[in-house]
Write an enzyme that holds these catalytic residues in place. Sequence first.
Site, PDB file in Angstrom:
ATOM      1  N   ARG A 285       0.830  -1.211   0.000  1.00  0.00           N
ATOM      2  CA  ARG A 285       0.000   0.000   0.000  1.00  0.00           C
ATOM      3  C   ARG A 285       0.860   1.255   0.000  1.00  0.00           C
ATOM      4  O   ARG A 285       0.573   2.219  -0.709  1.00  0.00           O
ATOM      5  CB  ARG A 285      -0.953  -0.019   1.200  1.00  0.00           C
ATOM      6  CG  ARG A 285      -2.132  -0.935   0.980  1.00  0.00           C
ATOM      7  CD  ARG A 285      -3.003  -1.126   2.191  1.00  0.00           C
ATOM      8  NE  ARG A 285      -4.074  -2.054   1.869  1.00  0.00           N
ATOM      9  CZ  ARG A 285      -4.819  -2.703   2.758  1.00  0.00           C
ATOM     10  NH1 ARG A 285      -4.586  -2.517   4.054  1.00  0.00           N
ATOM     11  NH2 ARG A 285      -5.770  -3.527   2.374  1.00  0.00           N
ATOM     12  N   TYR A 414      -6.143  -0.980  -6.811  1.00  0.00           N
ATOM     13  CA  TYR A 414      -5.475  -2.163  -6.261  1.00  0.00           C
ATOM     14  C   TYR A 414      -4.849  -1.889  -4.902  1.00  0.00           C
ATOM     15  O   TYR A 414      -4.723  -0.757  -4.467  1.00  0.00           O
ATOM     16  CB  TYR A 414      -4.502  -2.803  -7.233  1.00  0.00           C
ATOM     17  CG  TYR A 414      -3.332  -2.036  -7.795  1.00  0.00           C
ATOM     18  CD1 TYR A 414      -2.777  -0.918  -7.187  1.00  0.00           C
ATOM     19  CD2 TYR A 414      -2.747  -2.483  -8.982  1.00  0.00           C
ATOM     20  CE1 TYR A 414      -1.687  -0.274  -7.725  1.00  0.00           C
ATOM     21  CE2 TYR A 414      -1.653  -1.842  -9.533  1.00  0.00           C
ATOM     22  CZ  TYR A 414      -1.123  -0.735  -8.901  1.00  0.00           C
ATOM     23  OH  TYR A 414      -0.041  -0.109  -9.441  1.00  0.00           O
ATOM     24  N   GLU A 415      -4.524  -2.986  -4.221  1.00  0.00           N
ATOM     25  CA  GLU A 415      -4.066  -2.968  -2.823  1.00  0.00           C
ATOM     26  C   GLU A 415      -5.105  -2.342  -1.893  1.00  0.00           C
ATOM     27  O   GLU A 415      -4.773  -1.684  -0.906  1.00  0.00           O
ATOM     28  CB  GLU A 415      -2.720  -2.250  -2.683  1.00  0.00           C
ATOM     29  CG  GLU A 415      -1.611  -2.826  -3.532  1.00  0.00           C
ATOM     30  CD  GLU A 415      -1.401  -4.313  -3.325  1.00  0.00           C
ATOM     31  OE1 GLU A 415      -1.791  -4.830  -2.268  1.00  0.00           O
ATOM     32  OE2 GLU A 415      -0.867  -4.961  -4.231  1.00  0.00           O
ATOM     33  N   GLY A 416      -6.363  -2.561  -2.213  1.00  0.00           N
ATOM     34  CA  GLY A 416      -7.463  -2.003  -1.439  1.00  0.00           C
ATOM     35  C   GLY A 416      -7.921  -0.698  -2.055  1.00  0.00           C
ATOM     36  O   GLY A 416      -7.153   0.267  -2.092  1.00  0.00           O
TER      37      GLY A 416
END
Length: 554
Positions: A285, A414-416
């Site tokens: 993140r 992406y990555e949340g």
Amino acid sequence: MIDYRTPLPDLLFALRHGAGAARLPHWDDETAETVLTHAAAMVDEVIAPLDPVGDIEGTKLVDGRVVMPQPFVDAYRQFAGDGWQGLAVPEEDGGQGLPHILASALSEMLSGACITYQMVLSLAHGAMRTLAASGSEAQRAAWIPRLAAGEVLATMCLTEAQAGSDLGLVRTMASPQADGSWSISGGKIFISGGDQNLTGGQIMHLVLARTPDAPAGVKGLSLFLCPSHLEDGSRNAISVVRLEEKMGMHASPTCQVAFDGARAEIIGAPGEGLARMFTMMNAERLDVAVQGVGLAEVALQRSLAYANERKQGRAGKDGGPDFIAKHGDVRRMLLAQMALAMGCRAMVMRTLVDLELGDRPALMELMTPVAKAFATEAAMEAADHAIQVHGGYGFLREYRVEQILRDGRITRIYEGTNGIQAATVAGRVIRLDNGRALTEFKAEVEESMGLASPAFAGALGRALAAWDEASAAMLGRRDIGLTATSYLRLTGLLAFGAAWARLEAKAEHAANPARIRAVAEYVRDWMLPETRHLADLCRNSAELGSLPDGVFAS
């Protein structure tokens, strides 16, 4: 049009005076400058020219294997051969033992130069951190040196068709074998670098899977190390089912991957998968936040170059045509890009230094999602400005600013997704440990105020007061659906303002002090006032949950 050029003086200025890298016990300023100078030369000469090649050629699936453009393969051999992949890996594991923040600075360079190249490499760093934190001694000894040497790259296999952000729905199964190994069967989607030919296909997959008789939900997940090749050199039972065709990131292979009884070994114990994987997820993140900084920087570079060579109209009373860099609306957009690139750089790097110090975990719980979301939103704003500065030419592929928007759009997902980051902050982080994250964050802002000029300190103080009101309102809310994103942006804008306060205070050390002071004034007078509006939104009592479901029927 122009390739990216590493803004080395700005990077060093942000590291020294924005991030406070000297707080690290193993920091050496002279070494850092030497390393980043060599890194900049390599990135500018070897990596930046890859960007248009990757966008045009993309990747191909040939006989079940991913093939990347040959210049990428050649560049990777030089990159790995020169030891860049192991920059921050401990010397005993085959690396150079330098501070992680230097690897992050290199990651920013790579992201600005060619984000698709950076993306394929980046997961190896998170994988090494995961093994260092959670792997057995044998796993660390077997894999970290190979990853550090660039012999192997890594993936993070979480997502499935029915299990996107909700990992509790994962169905991939891992069955124990008589010899102590595990057998993994199932399918994963959206796997970045799921296959590639940079390392001859040598990949270490980290896979979340469910064990037999495991409880439902995330408590039933375990983490497995699943190599692409077995010890005898044969292929493991892993195949690429599909190579996705995407809006951007054309040279970063995003794969659907099938595991058909693939041999693996467990990391940690059954049921610990998500906790073990969070080491990698949080590292990634922040790496996505770094990607946002690199994209904002290259958008700024192309805008400045074009605005100082394109003549159009009259900017004043003198006869034209004038360079468009003299036009008021163009200057507004250029100032915004300068503010976003340098401010996000300082904010993200400071977060990374704090993470490396490890003495304020509550603050890191807050700043990780804030930095990821704010920097990636900033990248898209900077890219949008770049297209507008270029006018009609910005809509053409030739000028390579629309590519920034296409490549960078995924960073908000992406990555949340940034919506998930907002919900995490507003729904969980601010409530942890009696609000310790809020207390530490406020102290960080107040420290920046103490360094700032009176005018900037006043603006930051008003923004902090607005944030205090919003925080109190958010703590009292049951339904955060309407307000979580506003609160996240407010928190990010305040952290961004604090970063700029530190930069303004040390403007005389910058390569262009006049620019730093002018941009700081823009942040103070034209960006920080938005915090008042955002606080008012957070205090609004409206709730989405009260709306009838029919409003949202298809």
